[in-house]
Every structure is written in C-alpha cells, then in structure tokens.
Design a protein around this motif. Structure first.
Motif, PDB file in Angstrom:
ATOM      1  N   THR A   1       3.635-163.691 -96.817  1.00  0.00           N
ATOM      2  CA  THR A   1       3.851-163.342 -98.231  1.00  0.00           C
ATOM      3  C   THR A   1       4.016-161.840 -98.408  1.00  0.00           C
ATOM      4  N   ASP A   2       3.224-161.053 -97.675  1.00  0.00           N
ATOM      5  CA  ASP A   2       3.333-159.595 -97.828  1.00  0.00           C
ATOM      6  C   ASP A   2       4.690-159.085 -97.347  1.00  0.00           C
ATOM      7  N   VAL A   3       5.284-159.753 -96.357  1.00  0.00           N
ATOM      8  CA  VAL A   3       6.608-159.358 -95.869  1.00  0.00           C
ATOM      9  C   VAL A   3       7.670-159.651 -96.931  1.00  0.00           C
ATOM     10  N   PHE A   4       7.602-160.838 -97.526  1.00  0.00           N
ATOM     11  CA  PHE A   4       8.561-161.179 -98.582  1.00  0.00           C
ATOM     12  C   PHE A   4       8.401-160.248 -99.787  1.00  0.00           C
ATOM     13  N   ALA A   5       7.152-159.902-100.109  1.00  0.00           N
ATOM     14  CA  ALA A   5       6.922-158.980-101.227  1.00  0.00           C
ATOM     15  C   ALA A   5       7.514-157.604-100.934  1.00  0.00           C
ATOM     16  N   ALA A   6       7.390-157.146 -99.674  1.00  0.00           N
ATOM     17  CA  ALA A   6       7.988-155.861 -99.311  1.00  0.00           C
ATOM     18  C   ALA A   6       9.510-155.914 -99.393  1.00  0.00           C
ATOM     19  N   LEU A   7      10.100-157.045 -98.997  1.00  0.00           N
ATOM     20  CA  LEU A   7      11.555-157.221 -99.095  1.00  0.00           C
ATOM     21  C   LEU A   7      11.993-157.182-100.563  1.00  0.00           C
ATOM     22  N   VAL A   8      11.261-157.882-101.416  1.00  0.00           N
ATOM     23  CA  VAL A   8      11.595-157.893-102.845  1.00  0.00           C
ATOM     24  C   VAL A   8      11.429-156.501-103.444  1.00  0.00           C
ATOM     25  N   ALA A   9      10.416-155.761-102.990  1.00  0.00           N
ATOM     26  CA  ALA A   9      10.180-154.416-103.527  1.00  0.00           C
ATOM     27  C   ALA A   9      11.355-153.488-103.239  1.00  0.00           C
ATOM     28  N   VAL A  10      11.933-153.594-102.045  1.00  0.00           N
ATOM     29  CA  VAL A  10      13.091-152.756-101.707  1.00  0.00           C
ATOM     30  C   VAL A  10      14.308-153.170-102.532  1.00  0.00           C
ATOM     31  N   VAL A  11      14.538-154.471-102.663  1.00  0.00           N
ATOM     32  CA  VAL A  11      15.681-154.946-103.444  1.00  0.00           C
ATOM     33  C   VAL A  11      15.512-154.560-104.913  1.00  0.00           C
ATOM     34  N   ASN A  12      14.265-154.580-105.382  1.00  0.00           N
ATOM     35  CA  ASN A  12      13.994-154.278-106.791  1.00  0.00           C
ATOM     36  C   ASN A  12      14.341-152.837-107.159  1.00  0.00           C
ATOM     37  N   THR A  13      14.281-151.927-106.200  1.00  0.00           N
ATOM     38  CA  THR A  13      14.615-150.530-106.506  1.00  0.00           C
ATOM     39  C   THR A  13      16.093-150.371-106.855  1.00  0.00           C
ATOM     40  N   LYS A  14      16.945-151.203-106.258  1.00  0.00           N
ATOM     41  CA  LYS A  14      18.392-151.126-106.516  1.00  0.00           C
ATOM     42  C   LYS A  14      18.859-152.128-107.566  1.00  0.00           C
ATOM     43  N   PHE A  15      18.209-153.302-107.594  1.00  0.00           N
ATOM     44  CA  PHE A  15      18.593-154.357-108.536  1.00  0.00           C
ATOM     45  C   PHE A  15      17.336-154.850-109.257  1.00  0.00           C
ATOM     46  N   PRO A  16      16.925-154.161-110.313  1.00  0.00           N
ATOM     47  CA  PRO A  16      15.688-154.571-111.013  1.00  0.00           C
ATOM     48  C   PRO A  16      15.778-155.977-111.609  1.00  0.00           C
ATOM     49  N   GLU A  17      16.994-156.431-111.941  1.00  0.00           N
ATOM     50  CA  GLU A  17      17.114-157.767-112.522  1.00  0.00           C
ATOM     51  C   GLU A  17      16.696-158.850-111.527  1.00  0.00           C
ATOM     52  N   VAL A  18      16.817-158.557-110.216  1.00  0.00           N
ATOM     53  CA  VAL A  18      16.379-159.523-109.197  1.00  0.00           C
ATOM     54  C   VAL A  18      14.861-159.653-109.218  1.00  0.00           C
ATOM     55  N   GLY A  19      14.157-158.511-109.269  1.00  0.00           N
ATOM     56  CA  GLY A  19      12.700-158.552-109.333  1.00  0.00           C
ATOM     57  C   GLY A  19      12.206-159.230-110.596  1.00  0.00           C
ATOM     58  N   ASP A  20      12.870-158.986-111.722  1.00  0.00           N
ATOM     59  CA  ASP A  20      12.468-159.605-112.984  1.00  0.00           C
ATOM     60  C   ASP A  20      12.674-161.115-112.943  1.00  0.00           C
ATOM     61  N   LEU A  21      13.807-161.550-112.387  1.00  0.00           N
ATOM     62  CA  LEU A  21      14.083-162.988-112.285  1.00  0.00           C
ATOM     63  C   LEU A  21      13.066-163.674-111.375  1.00  0.00           C
ATOM     64  N   LEU A  22      12.752-163.048-110.235  1.00  0.00           N
ATOM     65  CA  LEU A  22      11.781-163.643-109.314  1.00  0.00           C
ATOM     66  C   LEU A  22      10.410-163.759-109.970  1.00  0.00           C
ATOM     67  N   LEU A  23       9.992-162.723-110.701  1.00  0.00           N
ATOM     68  CA  LEU A  23       8.687-162.769-111.371  1.00  0.00           C
ATOM     69  C   LEU A  23       8.644-163.886-112.404  1.00  0.00           C
ATOM     70  N   ARG A  24       9.706-164.039-113.181  1.00  0.00           N
ATOM     71  CA  ARG A  24       9.728-165.105-114.182  1.00  0.00           C
ATOM     72  C   ARG A  24       9.639-166.485-113.541  1.00  0.00           C
TER      73      ARG A  24
END
Length: 587
Positions: free
Chosen positions: A97-120
């Motif tokens: 889980t921590d690896v996937f969270a780190a992957l999402v964190a990097v993607v979120n810096t460039k595409f915040p809508e991806v992080g928002d969609l995943l959280l929802r």
C-alpha cells in the motif's frame, strides 16, 4: 487472418478475444484513419493493458523507473483506469500500500485531478464497506487512506473524521480498524495535528475503561498506547526510498466523508472522442514538459535548436511574469499554512518559531494577525495560548503591533456581527495584549462610551475587556493607569466629561459591571460640576458687564485726571483751614 482482423470491433467489451500486444500494435499501424472509432478502441485497450501492467509490477526498488513509463501513457484519458488499477492492486496486495501511495503522490503533483478522483473512489468504497460490514474491503480502504495521509495527498482532517466515525459507536471490528489506522498514520498526525490525535487517544482510553469490548481488542488498544509512548518507532510515516515528493510540490485534497461523492465510473468505459487527435497531441506536448528535461539530457540536440529553446523559454518566463493571479490562490494557501501551523503547535513558542519561518510578502503581515485573531475567536473558550502568541509578535516587530491595532479598530467597528462566544474570546485576547503592554493604550481612544455610540454587543465587549484588565492589574493599579495625566486624551472618550448625561452613563456602566472604583475621578467631576457651571456663568456675566461698560463712551484717562485734580483741591482746602486755626490760637 480475415476473422482476426474483425476482432477489434469487439475490443473493450467484457468477454472479448485476447490479442497479444505485438499483434495489437501491428493492427494499430495498419489502420489508416487515426481518429476512427476502431483506432480509438484499440488505443484504449492498449492504454488499459499498459497501465495495468505498470501498476502491477511496481515496487519500492523499481518505482523511480516505472514513473517515467507511466507518464508516457495518457493519464488524463486513462485516469479512471489508473485509479481502478491502483485500488485493485492494493486490495490484492495490502503489503504494497505504501508503494502505491508513493506512486499516486508523484502522479498527483502533475495531475491533481487523478489524486482527487482516487480519493473520492476510496472514500466511496469505505462508505459501502462500512454500511455492509465488509471488513476486508474496509481494512484495505482505511490502509490506503492512511498512507495517502502520510504522503500528504489527503488532508489530515479526513483522517481525524474517519477515526471519529469509527469510534463514535465502538464495536470490536470498528475499534480494531481504528487501531490499525492510527498505527499506520499516527506518526504524521502527531506532527500535523497533535491536539486532534490526543483527542482520539482519549476516546481509546474511554473505550478501554468502559471494558465493553473484547479482551483481544483491549490488548490491541494497550499495544497502540505503547507504540505512541515510543513515538511510533518502527512505524515511520514514509520510508526513505518512497519519499519522492517535496512537501512544497505536493497538493493536498479534502473530500469529507459525509459529502455526496461522484465516483465518475464512466471514465472506466471506452467512449469515442470527437477530438481524439487534438487531445493526443496536447498530451504529447504535456508529456514533453514533464519528461523533457530527461530527454534533453540524454540526447543533446543541435546548438541552434538549443538557442531557440532558450529564447522561447525566456519569452515564456516573461509572459509568466506578466500574469497576475486574480483567484488569490497564494493568499488562500498562506492562510491555510498559518492555520495549520497555529493549530498543530504544542505551545506558543513553537508556533511563533514556525510562523517566523514562513516567508511573507511585504503586505502579508496583516494576514498573520487576522488568522491568529480568527483562530482565537473560533475556540469554544479563550485560550491563553493565543494571547501569548500575539504578545510575542508585538514584542518582536512593531509592524505586528500596528497591525493588531488596526485589527482592534476593525473588530470594534464590526463587533455587532460577532456571536457572544467569539466576542468574549476577542475581548480577552485584546485585554491580554493591553495588560502586557504589547498593544499601546491609546487604542482605547477608538471606544466612545455613551448611550448613543454603543450597542449591546459593544457594551459586552467593553465589559469583558475592562474586567479582564482589572483581574490582570487589580482595581488600584488599573485606576492609576487610567488616571495617568499623559494618557487622559486617549481616555476622554471612555470617561466623557462633555455632557452630564454621558458622564452619568459612564459611571453607571462601570458601577454595574463591578468596576465603580475606576470612576472616582469622574464622580468627583460630576459632584463639582454645578459649582463649575456657576463659576463659568459668573465669569461669563463679568465679561458681559465689562463689555457693556466699555460701550458707554467714557474716556478713562479724563476721569482719572479729573479725580486726581479734585483730590488735589480738597487737600489744598484742608491745608488752608489748618493755618487759620493755628493763627486764632496764637492770638
């Protein structure tokens, strides 16, 4: 071969025929119209397979190599696929889980809508699992949220809200899930919101004392307290190899649990795009901006092209310099940073030290004072912590003193808009600043204590302000301070002497709030006021008489000479009479 060439029409539907990647790539090359629905369907299928493959093979060691490959795919078009793949992979392998969270964190810096969609989507999964009592899905969702909080993709308030929900009606399963959640993200909560975490542990302590849960769960709570005592040693927020994003670059999302959530499931399904070619070109340009630096380092282009790129970058920089942000995003972020710093600090010294490190623009010092006063007013009861913090800033820099003086004027002018609790906190805050001489006492000149110039709210404010000052100084020292001759001009508006009605109102007001001792001078003035009025009338009448006498037209010099001549003649007559008497006596 002809049968297989007809297969792409059914691609993307459930139960479609599997086509090897190399054969799918060859079929895509054979398609002439790159914007046709057939080509779009094949590219969608290739995107889905590529994203699934990259997410499935990611781990802590190859994460840095996977990220560039992932950015090479169209994550804007495939954001739904990426979120679904991350959630499925995390559900299948909770240990990563921590690896996937780190992957999402990097993607979120460039595409915040991806992080928002995943959280929802994760919150929606959590809500469904919570209602259905589906413990495995709930554990997976909670663990994912915990590691996203560690990466600061998710705001810590969502973590505290989730823990409150789990412990509101405690059961064995909900308490067990809450213990696991705090174990995963307790370290970051201890830094970001120590007060909130303390409240959660008080809830755990209450559950433990009630003793209504299973013994096994009680042992879990006791173990959690031991982990907290060891300062979450062995449970770091982020491992060193997964700490890939600077805190300044990370974007934090807030989606509260009680809100209605749209998971946007349609993003997981293929839909023809009328502007497919244009969108693909746009993403290609965006991909070059994200990965362009690495490609330029690897392949050195010609000097001419480098010069052109430099000129274009300079022009872009100049254009960016001309852009003015009208949305006040920087101001909102500054206020958020100040608020989080104030609320997460243990004491006022730590808060002052952290706030002084914040880089403020020349006109932004006022925001610090406004946010400090706003945080103070939001508390249920007044905390001395805010007064000490405001005092520290006033002592450090005179700019803050001037700003707090401006805040005093603004708050008093709008005091009727505040609720009673906020009004009390604001009054006690300014009383602390005045009592410690952090704020000059001439600010009291803005208060005019008369029946016409005050409202019920402003009277309550003045009452609490002076009662706090009397508790701080004592009635004797406060009276001495208010009787200072050098400050009488500032206090004339509070102790008015212009009208007997206003004077009596001020005396009655302070007497009613138990501070009649500070009105001794005012009482003495009111007592002597009739005599002063008589003296003023007498002086006025004398001045009128003098003005009238000067109006009859007598010459004062002539009257003086006449009086002197008459006195001289009388003296001569008395001398002649004396001589006659002496002659008669001699005869």
């Amino acid at each position: 071969m002809t049968v297989r060439m007809e297969v792409p029409a059914n691609l993307g539907r459930s139960g479609g025929v599997y086509i090897p990647p190399f054969k799918l790539a060859r079929m895509m090359k054979d398609v002439q119209d790159k914007s046709s629905v057939e080509y779009q369907r094949m590219s969608w299928d290739a995107l889905r397979k590529s994203i699934n493959g990259l997410v499935n093979k990611v781990n802590a060691t190859n994460l840095k190599n996977i990220i560039p490959e992932l950015f090479a795919e169209n994550l804007i078009r495939g954001r739904g696929l990426f979120c679904r793949s991350c959630m499925k992979s995390q559900m299948a392998s909770p240990g990563f889980t921590d690896v996937f969270a780190a992957l999402v964190a990097v993607v979120n810096t460039k595409f915040p809508e991806v992080g928002d969609l995943l959280l929802r989507r994760i919150i929606l999964q959590l809500q469904r699992a919570f209602k259905r009592n589906d413990k495995p899905q709930l554990l997976a969702a909670v663990k994912f949220i915990a590691h996203l909080v560690n990466q600061q993709v998710v705001h810590e308030l969502i973590a505290l809200e989730l823990l409150t929900l789990l412990l509101e009606n405690p059961t064995d399963d909900s308490v067990e899930v809450a213990v696991g959640f705090v174990t995963e993200c307790g370290s970051i909560l201890q830094d970001l919101s120590p007060r909130g975490l303390h409240g959660i542990f008080e809830s755990f302590r209450a559950i433990l004392h009630e003793g209504e849960i299973d013994k096994r769960v009680q042992y879990l709570i006791e173990g959690l307290f031991a982990v907290r005592k060891a300062k979450f040693e062995g449970h770091p927020a982020v491992r060193a190899e997964l700490d890939l994003v600077d805190q300044e670059d990370q974007l934090t999302h807030e989606v509260f649990l009680q809100n209605e959530i749209d998971a946007e499931i349609a993003l997981d399904i293929f839909k023809p795009d009328p502007q497919f070619s244009e969108n693909e070109k746009r993403y290609e340009d965006l991909k070059k901006q994200i990965l362009g630096e690495e490609s330029e380092d690897e392949a050195d282009s010609d000097a001419d092209s480098d010069d052109e790129d430099d000129e274009e970058s300079e022009e872009e920089d100049e254009e960016q310099m001309k852009i003015k942000d009208e949305t006040e995003t920087n101001l909102v972020n500054l206020r958020r940073t100040i608020y989080l710093t104030i609320m997460s600090s243990v004491d006022f010294e730590e808060a002052g030290h952290k706030l002084l490190k914040i880089k403020l623009e020349p006109a932004q010092e006022m925001e610090l004072c406004i946010m400090l006063l706003e945080c103070c007013s939001q508390e249920r009861t007044y905390l001395r912590y805010y007064g000490l913090l405001g005092q520290r800033f006033c002592m450090i820099n005179k700019i803050h003193q001037v700003n707090f003086e401006t805040c005093f004027v603004q708050q008093y002018s709008m005091i009727h808009r505040l609720e009673t609790n906020k009004l009390r906190n604001v009054a006690k805050f300014f009383a602390h600043l005045l009592g410690t001489d952090a704020l000059p006492w001439h600010v009291l000149s803005y208060i005019r204590l008369t029946e016409e110039d005050t409202t019920s709210s402003s009277r309550i404010f003045i009452k609490i302000l002076f009662q706090e000052l009397s508790e701080h100084f004592g009635i004797r020292l406060l009276n001495e301070r208010l009787s200072d001759p050098a400050m009488q001009e500032s206090f004339d508006s509070i102790f008015p002497k212009d009208n007997p009605k206003n004077t009596r109102f001020a005396i009655n007001f302070f007497t009613s709030i138990g501070l009649g001792g500070i009105t001794e001078n005012l009482r003495e003035y009111l007592k002597n006021m009739p005599r002063l009025i008589m003296q003023q009338k007498k002086a006025a009448s004398e001045s009128d008489v003098e003005s009238d006498s000067s109006g009859f037209g007598f010459d004062s010099s002539k009257s003086d000479s006449g009086s002197s001549s008459s006195s001289e003649s009388s003296e001569s007559e008395t001398d002649s009479d004396d001589k006659r008497r002496n002659k008669r006596r001699r005869k």
